[in-house]
Design a protein around this motif. Sequence first.
Motif, PDB file in Angstrom:
ATOM      1  N   ALA A 112     -10.520  -8.164 -10.052  1.00  0.00           N
ATOM      2  CA  ALA A 112      -9.217  -8.061  -9.394  1.00  0.00           C
ATOM      3  C   ALA A 112      -9.387  -8.211  -7.886  1.00  0.00           C
ATOM      4  O   ALA A 112     -10.277  -7.601  -7.284  1.00  0.00           O
ATOM      5  N   THR A 113      -8.521  -9.011  -7.286  1.00  0.00           N
ATOM      6  CA  THR A 113      -8.592  -9.234  -5.838  1.00  0.00           C
ATOM      7  C   THR A 113      -7.721  -8.253  -5.067  1.00  0.00           C
ATOM      8  O   THR A 113      -7.815  -8.170  -3.837  1.00  0.00           O
ATOM      9  N   ALA A 114      -6.865  -7.520  -5.771  1.00  0.00           N
ATOM     10  CA  ALA A 114      -6.021  -6.486  -5.171  1.00  0.00           C
ATOM     11  C   ALA A 114      -5.519  -5.601  -6.303  1.00  0.00           C
ATOM     12  O   ALA A 114      -5.592  -5.965  -7.481  1.00  0.00           O
ATOM     13  N   VAL A 115      -5.004  -4.434  -5.934  1.00  0.00           N
ATOM     14  CA  VAL A 115      -4.454  -3.490  -6.909  1.00  0.00           C
ATOM     15  C   VAL A 115      -3.042  -3.131  -6.494  1.00  0.00           C
ATOM     16  O   VAL A 115      -2.773  -2.867  -5.315  1.00  0.00           O
ATOM     17  N   ARG A 116      -2.129  -3.160  -7.476  1.00  0.00           N
ATOM     18  CA  ARG A 116      -0.758  -2.688  -7.263  1.00  0.00           C
ATOM     19  C   ARG A 116      -0.648  -1.336  -7.963  1.00  0.00           C
ATOM     20  O   ARG A 116      -1.002  -1.209  -9.136  1.00  0.00           O
ATOM     21  N   CYS A 117      -0.170  -0.331  -7.259  1.00  0.00           N
ATOM     22  CA  CYS A 117      -0.137   1.005  -7.857  1.00  0.00           C
ATOM     23  C   CYS A 117       0.928   1.861  -7.188  1.00  0.00           C
ATOM     24  O   CYS A 117       1.537   1.480  -6.198  1.00  0.00           O
ATOM     25  N   GLY A 118       1.118   3.038  -7.754  1.00  0.00           N
ATOM     26  CA  GLY A 118       2.128   3.976  -7.273  1.00  0.00           C
ATOM     27  C   GLY A 118       3.094   4.278  -8.385  1.00  0.00           C
ATOM     28  O   GLY A 118       2.748   4.942  -9.361  1.00  0.00           O
ATOM     29  N   GLY A 119       4.301   3.748  -8.276  1.00  0.00           N
ATOM     30  CA  GLY A 119       5.264   3.961  -9.343  1.00  0.00           C
ATOM     31  C   GLY A 119       5.546   5.417  -9.589  1.00  0.00           C
ATOM     32  O   GLY A 119       5.759   6.192  -8.652  1.00  0.00           O
ATOM     33  N   VAL A 120       5.502   5.821 -10.854  1.00  0.00           N
ATOM     34  CA  VAL A 120       5.752   7.218 -11.218  1.00  0.00           C
ATOM     35  C   VAL A 120       4.722   8.129 -10.567  1.00  0.00           C
ATOM     36  O   VAL A 120       5.023   9.243 -10.149  1.00  0.00           O
ATOM     37  N   GLY A 121       3.477   7.654 -10.495  1.00  0.00           N
ATOM     38  CA  GLY A 121       2.421   8.452  -9.869  1.00  0.00           C
ATOM     39  C   GLY A 121       2.570   8.582  -8.375  1.00  0.00           C
ATOM     40  O   GLY A 121       1.963   9.456  -7.747  1.00  0.00           O
ATOM     41  N   GLY A 122       3.361   7.714  -7.801  1.00  0.00           N
ATOM     42  CA  GLY A 122       3.743   7.818  -6.407  1.00  0.00           C
ATOM     43  C   GLY A 122       2.603   7.843  -5.418  1.00  0.00           C
ATOM     44  O   GLY A 122       1.579   7.178  -5.574  1.00  0.00           O
ATOM     45  N   LEU A 123       2.780   8.626  -4.381  1.00  0.00           N
ATOM     46  CA  LEU A 123       1.873   8.621  -3.248  1.00  0.00           C
ATOM     47  C   LEU A 123       0.480   9.101  -3.612  1.00  0.00           C
ATOM     48  O   LEU A 123      -0.510   8.617  -3.052  1.00  0.00           O
ATOM     49  N   ALA A 124       0.372  10.027  -4.558  1.00  0.00           N
ATOM     50  CA  ALA A 124      -0.942  10.536  -4.949  1.00  0.00           C
ATOM     51  C   ALA A 124      -1.799   9.415  -5.521  1.00  0.00           C
ATOM     52  O   ALA A 124      -2.997   9.302  -5.210  1.00  0.00           O
ATOM     53  N   ASP A 125      -1.206   8.582  -6.371  1.00  0.00           N
ATOM     54  CA  ASP A 125      -1.946   7.460  -6.938  1.00  0.00           C
ATOM     55  C   ASP A 125      -2.365   6.476  -5.855  1.00  0.00           C
ATOM     56  O   ASP A 125      -3.493   5.962  -5.860  1.00  0.00           O
ATOM     57  N   ILE A 126      -1.470   6.196  -4.927  1.00  0.00           N
ATOM     58  CA  ILE A 126      -1.775   5.253  -3.854  1.00  0.00           C
ATOM     59  C   ILE A 126      -2.940   5.758  -3.018  1.00  0.00           C
ATOM     60  O   ILE A 126      -3.884   5.017  -2.707  1.00  0.00           O
ATOM     61  N   ARG A 127      -2.892   7.039  -2.643  1.00  0.00           N
ATOM     62  CA  ARG A 127      -3.979   7.603  -1.843  1.00  0.00           C
ATOM     63  C   ARG A 127      -5.308   7.514  -2.574  1.00  0.00           C
ATOM     64  O   ARG A 127      -6.332   7.125  -1.994  1.00  0.00           O
ATOM     65  N   ALA A 128      -5.304   7.877  -3.853  1.00  0.00           N
ATOM     66  CA  ALA A 128      -6.543   7.876  -4.623  1.00  0.00           C
ATOM     67  C   ALA A 128      -7.119   6.477  -4.764  1.00  0.00           C
ATOM     68  O   ALA A 128      -8.328   6.272  -4.619  1.00  0.00           O
ATOM     69  N   VAL A 129      -6.266   5.514  -5.051  1.00  0.00           N
ATOM     70  CA  VAL A 129      -6.733   4.137  -5.217  1.00  0.00           C
ATOM     71  C   VAL A 129      -7.203   3.563  -3.888  1.00  0.00           C
ATOM     72  O   VAL A 129      -8.257   2.911  -3.816  1.00  0.00           O
ATOM     73  N   ALA A 130      -6.450   3.795  -2.834  1.00  0.00           N
ATOM     74  CA  ALA A 130      -6.830   3.272  -1.517  1.00  0.00           C
ATOM     75  C   ALA A 130      -8.177   3.826  -1.072  1.00  0.00           C
ATOM     76  O   ALA A 130      -8.953   3.122  -0.407  1.00  0.00           O
ATOM     77  N   ASP A 131      -8.469   5.064  -1.439  1.00  0.00           N
ATOM     78  CA  ASP A 131      -9.754   5.669  -1.086  1.00  0.00           C
ATOM     79  C   ASP A 131     -10.907   5.118  -1.925  1.00  0.00           C
ATOM     80  O   ASP A 131     -12.067   5.195  -1.521  1.00  0.00           O
ATOM     81  N   ALA A 132     -10.573   4.580  -3.109  1.00  0.00           N
ATOM     82  CA  ALA A 132     -11.610   4.210  -4.072  1.00  0.00           C
ATOM     83  C   ALA A 132     -11.988   2.732  -4.047  1.00  0.00           C
ATOM     84  O   ALA A 132     -13.084   2.375  -4.499  1.00  0.00           O
ATOM     85  N   VAL A 133     -11.101   1.860  -3.576  1.00  0.00           N
ATOM     86  CA  VAL A 133     -11.368   0.420  -3.649  1.00  0.00           C
ATOM     87  C   VAL A 133     -11.382  -0.197  -2.255  1.00  0.00           C
ATOM     88  O   VAL A 133     -10.806   0.355  -1.311  1.00  0.00           O
ATOM     89  N   THR A 134     -12.031  -1.333  -2.158  1.00  0.00           N
ATOM     90  CA  THR A 134     -12.096  -2.033  -0.871  1.00  0.00           C
ATOM     91  C   THR A 134     -11.168  -3.236  -0.828  1.00  0.00           C
ATOM     92  O   THR A 134     -11.025  -3.870   0.219  1.00  0.00           O
ATOM     93  N   VAL A 135     -10.515  -3.563  -1.953  1.00  0.00           N
ATOM     94  CA  VAL A 135      -9.559  -4.673  -1.977  1.00  0.00           C
ATOM     95  C   VAL A 135      -8.202  -4.192  -1.473  1.00  0.00           C
ATOM     96  O   VAL A 135      -7.954  -2.978  -1.408  1.00  0.00           O
ATOM     97  N   PRO A 136      -7.294  -5.100  -1.119  1.00  0.00           N
ATOM     98  CA  PRO A 136      -5.966  -4.689  -0.665  1.00  0.00           C
ATOM     99  C   PRO A 136      -5.211  -3.894  -1.727  1.00  0.00           C
ATOM    100  O   PRO A 136      -5.364  -4.132  -2.930  1.00  0.00           O
ATOM    101  N   VAL A 137      -4.401  -2.953  -1.273  1.00  0.00           N
ATOM    102  CA  VAL A 137      -3.581  -2.122  -2.160  1.00  0.00           C
ATOM    103  C   VAL A 137      -2.111  -2.411  -1.887  1.00  0.00           C
ATOM    104  O   VAL A 137      -1.655  -2.326  -0.735  1.00  0.00           O
ATOM    105  N   VAL A 138      -1.401  -2.777  -2.936  1.00  0.00           N
ATOM    106  CA  VAL A 138       0.058  -2.955  -2.886  1.00  0.00           C
ATOM    107  C   VAL A 138       0.659  -1.689  -3.470  1.00  0.00           C
ATOM    108  O   VAL A 138       0.454  -1.372  -4.643  1.00  0.00           O
ATOM    109  N   GLY A 139       1.385  -0.943  -2.656  1.00  0.00           N
ATOM    110  CA  GLY A 139       1.907   0.340  -3.101  1.00  0.00           C
ATOM    111  C   GLY A 139       3.407   0.346  -3.299  1.00  0.00           C
ATOM    112  O   GLY A 139       4.131  -0.455  -2.693  1.00  0.00           O
ATOM    113  N   LEU A 140       3.852   1.247  -4.151  1.00  0.00           N
ATOM    114  CA  LEU A 140       5.288   1.400  -4.405  1.00  0.00           C
ATOM    115  C   LEU A 140       5.567   2.795  -4.936  1.00  0.00           C
ATOM    116  O   LEU A 140       4.665   3.488  -5.427  1.00  0.00           O
ATOM    117  N   THR A 141       6.816   3.191  -4.836  1.00  0.00           N
ATOM    118  CA  THR A 141       7.287   4.388  -5.518  1.00  0.00           C
ATOM    119  C   THR A 141       8.395   3.970  -6.479  1.00  0.00           C
ATOM    120  O   THR A 141       8.933   2.865  -6.372  1.00  0.00           O
TER     121      THR A 141
END
Length: 229
Positions: free
Chosen positions: A44-73
């Motif tokens: 994967a060249t990027a990860v899209r995450c958040g949604g129901v998991g919201g900000l907690a998921d975004i923070r966790a993924v952003a801390d764990a991967v070096t590829v771009p993160v596309v976030g949403l709520t």
Amino acid sequence: MNLTDLMTAIRGGLVVSCQAGPAHPLRDTATIRRLAEAAVLGGATAVRCGGVGGLADIRAVADAVTVPVVGLTKRGDSGVFITPTVADALEVLAAGAGVVATDATARPRPDGASLQDTVRAVHDAGGLVMADVSTVAEGVAAAACGADLIATTLSGYTSYSTQLTGPDIALVRELTAELPAVPVVAEGRYHRPEHVRQALDAGAAAVVVGTAITDPAWITSRFAEVTDR
């Protein structure tokens, strides 16, 4: 993150959506983080995450991967519910996403703001905007508002857009023709590798796949439906 760096990272590649609904067995932030790590390991060249998991998921993924993160709520499950307000967009950015995905359909936003208001706020805070649309007209309007990328995410999920069981390749093709200077991201019901190839051949800058990669319940059901049980 600037658009040039983002496109260098994702152009021609696969973006994996790592999300799970409230009643899903995978609905756990630590699990979402591991899904994202596994997706990156797989290419994967990027990860899209958040949604129901919201900000907690975004923070966790952003801390764990070096590829771009596309976030949403997500707020609710109807109308404009993908990062529906300016405040939501800024929270997504602050949580670690470099790109904010937001509903860019013609429907009214719950805070009364315009898409342009969201785009301006995200840009002022140093982020990029992925506009989730359902029609060509919405994509053109989102580009005019300054959105950095146009995604076909909501095709089939508004009452007035094309209703398909598979991906809307035609919308990808039409948007890339209308917006040659704006990256178009294919998303929505991309369930097979050949779908990804078709979208790239139609002009997509990148393709988002979620359920078919990150939902083992859905994957299992596709196999189970051809058995005798």
